[in-house]
Design a protein around this motif. Structure first.
Motif, mmCIF file in Angstrom:
data_model
loop_
_atom_site.group_PDB
_atom_site.id
_atom_site.type_symbol
_atom_site.label_atom_id
_atom_site.label_comp_id
_atom_site.label_asym_id
_atom_site.label_seq_id
_atom_site.Cartn_x
_atom_site.Cartn_y
_atom_site.Cartn_z
ATOM 1 N N HIS A 41 -34.504 -26.163 6.331
ATOM 2 C CA HIS A 41 -34.779 -27.119 7.086
ATOM 3 C C HIS A 41 -33.767 -26.732 8.578
ATOM 4 C CE1 HIS A 41 -30.610 -27.164 5.226
ATOM 5 N NE2 HIS A 41 -30.253 -27.996 6.467
ATOM 6 N N PHE A 194 -43.569 -26.852 11.109
ATOM 7 C CA PHE A 194 -43.977 -27.142 9.816
ATOM 8 C C PHE A 194 -44.749 -28.566 9.653
ATOM 9 C CE2 PHE A 194 -40.032 -29.419 10.376
ATOM 10 C CZ PHE A 194 -40.153 -30.535 9.668
ATOM 11 N N CYS A 195 -44.691 -29.596 10.759
ATOM 12 C CA CYS A 195 -45.141 -30.773 10.443
ATOM 13 C C CYS A 195 -46.501 -31.049 10.635
ATOM 14 C CB CYS A 195 -44.259 -31.940 11.194
ATOM 15 S SG CYS A 195 -44.161 -31.344 12.824
ATOM 16 N N SER A 197 -50.748 -29.545 10.035
ATOM 17 C CA SER A 197 -51.544 -29.319 8.841
ATOM 18 C C SER A 197 -51.833 -27.890 8.958
ATOM 19 C CB SER A 197 -52.844 -30.135 8.847
ATOM 20 O OG SER A 197 -53.652 -29.967 9.912
ATOM 21 N N LEU A 230 -43.337 -22.652 3.316
ATOM 22 C CA LEU A 230 -43.792 -23.633 4.257
ATOM 23 C C LEU A 230 -43.885 -24.688 3.419
ATOM 24 C CD1 LEU A 230 -45.601 -24.707 6.326
ATOM 25 C CD2 LEU A 230 -47.562 -24.040 5.617
ATOM 26 N N GLN A 231 -44.178 -24.869 2.037
ATOM 27 C CA GLN A 231 -43.948 -26.138 1.168
ATOM 28 C C GLN A 231 -42.717 -26.585 1.219
ATOM 29 O OE1 GLN A 231 -45.824 -24.580 -2.303
ATOM 30 N NE2 GLN A 231 -47.837 -25.255 -1.961
ATOM 31 N N THR A 233 -40.240 -26.503 3.120
ATOM 32 C CA THR A 233 -39.835 -26.894 4.344
ATOM 33 C C THR A 233 -40.392 -28.351 4.601
ATOM 34 O OG1 THR A 233 -39.919 -24.592 5.225
ATOM 35 C CG2 THR A 233 -39.656 -26.355 6.807
ATOM 36 N N LYS A 234 -41.732 -28.474 4.333
ATOM 37 C CA LYS A 234 -42.348 -29.716 4.326
ATOM 38 C C LYS A 234 -41.466 -30.580 3.103
ATOM 39 C CE LYS A 234 -46.856 -28.252 5.590
ATOM 40 N NZ LYS A 234 -47.165 -29.224 6.625
ATOM 41 N N GLU A 237 -38.408 -32.077 4.628
ATOM 42 C CA GLU A 237 -38.421 -33.312 5.650
ATOM 43 C C GLU A 237 -39.146 -34.492 4.985
ATOM 44 O OE1 GLU A 237 -38.507 -35.126 9.583
ATOM 45 O OE2 GLU A 237 -37.459 -33.456 8.575
ATOM 46 N N ALA A 238 -39.761 -34.241 3.799
ATOM 47 C CA ALA A 238 -40.032 -35.531 3.031
ATOM 48 C C ALA A 238 -38.954 -36.418 2.469
ATOM 49 C CB ALA A 238 -41.363 -35.275 2.137
ATOM 50 N N VAL A 256 -45.277 -35.043 7.580
ATOM 51 C CA VAL A 256 -45.188 -33.598 7.127
ATOM 52 C C VAL A 256 -46.476 -32.594 7.152
ATOM 53 C CG1 VAL A 256 -42.941 -34.304 6.005
ATOM 54 C CG2 VAL A 256 -44.956 -34.307 4.791
ATOM 55 N N GLY A 257 -47.365 -33.191 7.652
ATOM 56 C CA GLY A 257 -48.752 -32.389 7.860
ATOM 57 C C GLY A 257 -49.618 -32.765 6.757
#
Length: 315
Positions: A41, A194-195, A197, A230-231, A233-234, A237-238, A256-257
């Motif tokens: 993060h 990261f947010c 797609s 990447l997952q 990091t998303k 945020e979720a 989050v994309g």
């Protein structure tokens, strides 16, 4: 697909991570879950991270650092970090108002401290900074005194930053390898984009390498391929959106994309063991970390829009 900046994608002030000026212990931060430290993060303000003892690993500046005993780190704003801490690891994180950024380095720094004399100097610098951060300013009506207090805060932060630069680890005193430079670029992009797609292929193309090469280098340094980083990091945020805001699952998925909320709802339990609704309920029921006298942003935080500054109040 072009890479879109986080500031453009998430302009809503309600989406800003909670800002806390002053030190908070690892135990306080993780009362709502270990994910607040362990998942990759970034936050839009500079931070000092002090580790007093323990073991584990620390991802910072595109590198994985081993934690063994005492250490100090500086994390510039919008730098991707993750701390994998052992059970007996103790420390704290101090967020700083953006007013001090001009006096700090632009690159992250990490120093392990084993020398007793070095530790003594660090203790003094840290204590001085804490004293300035937590100095009562709410009722300071003298503008000259208020400005002096703010200048003292910036100066103490700068002194600690200088100490980190002067005591660089041996590996940080040599020219970075091509792999280190690549990962620094990748993690910088992740923190900013990261947010969206965008896939790892988009990131790799922007960095001038193939997705396969980027994933291989990422796996070698962090133990996970680029797609997984990447997952994760998303996923942080979720977690944060469900824990700290009241937005819907559909809106969180978009932020989050994920183009499909249904797909996001299937993916989230695979990573956490809970669906979004259960996770939010459990997190809201957890005790909230205590807040010190120094809370809230002091000046504008660079996150795509301005945050208000309370009059005569650092936090």
């Amino acid at each position: 697909m072009s890479l879109t900046s986080l500031a453009q994608t998430v302009p809503d002030p309600a989406m800003t991570p909670a800002f806390h000026v002053g030190p908070r212990t690892f135990a306080q931060i993780t009362q709502g879950g270990q994910w607040r430290l362990s998942l990759p993060h970034s936050v839009p303000w500079p931070q000092f991270i002090r580790i007093t003892k323990g073991a584990g690993s620390f991802m910072i500046g595109g590198r994985k650092r081993l934690i063994s005993g005492a250490a100090m780190a500086f994390v510039p704003a919008n730098t991707l970090i993750a701390l994998d801490l052992g059970a007996a690891t103790f420390g704290s994180i101090m967020a700083l108002p953006s007013a001090v950024e001009a006096n700090l380095a632009t690159l992250s720094a990490y120093v392990r401290v084993s020398d007793v004399k070095l530790q003594s100097v660090l203790n003094g610098l840290w204590d001085n900074l804490v004293n300035e951060v937590e100095r009562p300013t709410k009722y300071v009506l003298d503008q000259t005194l208020y400005a002096a207090n703010e200048a003292a805060l910036a100066a103490q932060a700068a002194l600690l930053g200088v100490w980190l630069v002067r005591n660089k680890m041996p590996n940080d005193q040599v020219k970075p390898t091509a792999a280190a430079t690549l990962l620094a670029g990748f993690t910088t992009q992740l923190a900013d984009k990261f947010c969206t797609s965008d896939t790892v292929s988009n990131y790799a193309k922007a960095l001038g390498v193939t997705a396969t090469h980027l994933s291989r280098v990422c796996n070698s340094e962090f133990g996970v391929p680029a797609t997984r980083l990447l997952q994760l990091t998303k996923l942080y945020e979720a977690h944060r959106l469900f824990a700290d805001t009241n937005i819907s699952i559909q809106e969180a998925a978009g932020r989050v994309g994920f183009e499909s909320a249904a797909y996001f709802t299937r993916v989230f339990p695979q990573q956490t063991g809970q669906n979004p609704t259960s996770f939010r309920a459990q997190t809201r029921a957890a005790p909230k970390p205590p807040r010190s006298a120094a809370t809230g942003p002091a000046l504008t935080v660079k996150f795509g829009r301005a945050l208000p500054k309370p009059i005569h109040q650092r936090g």
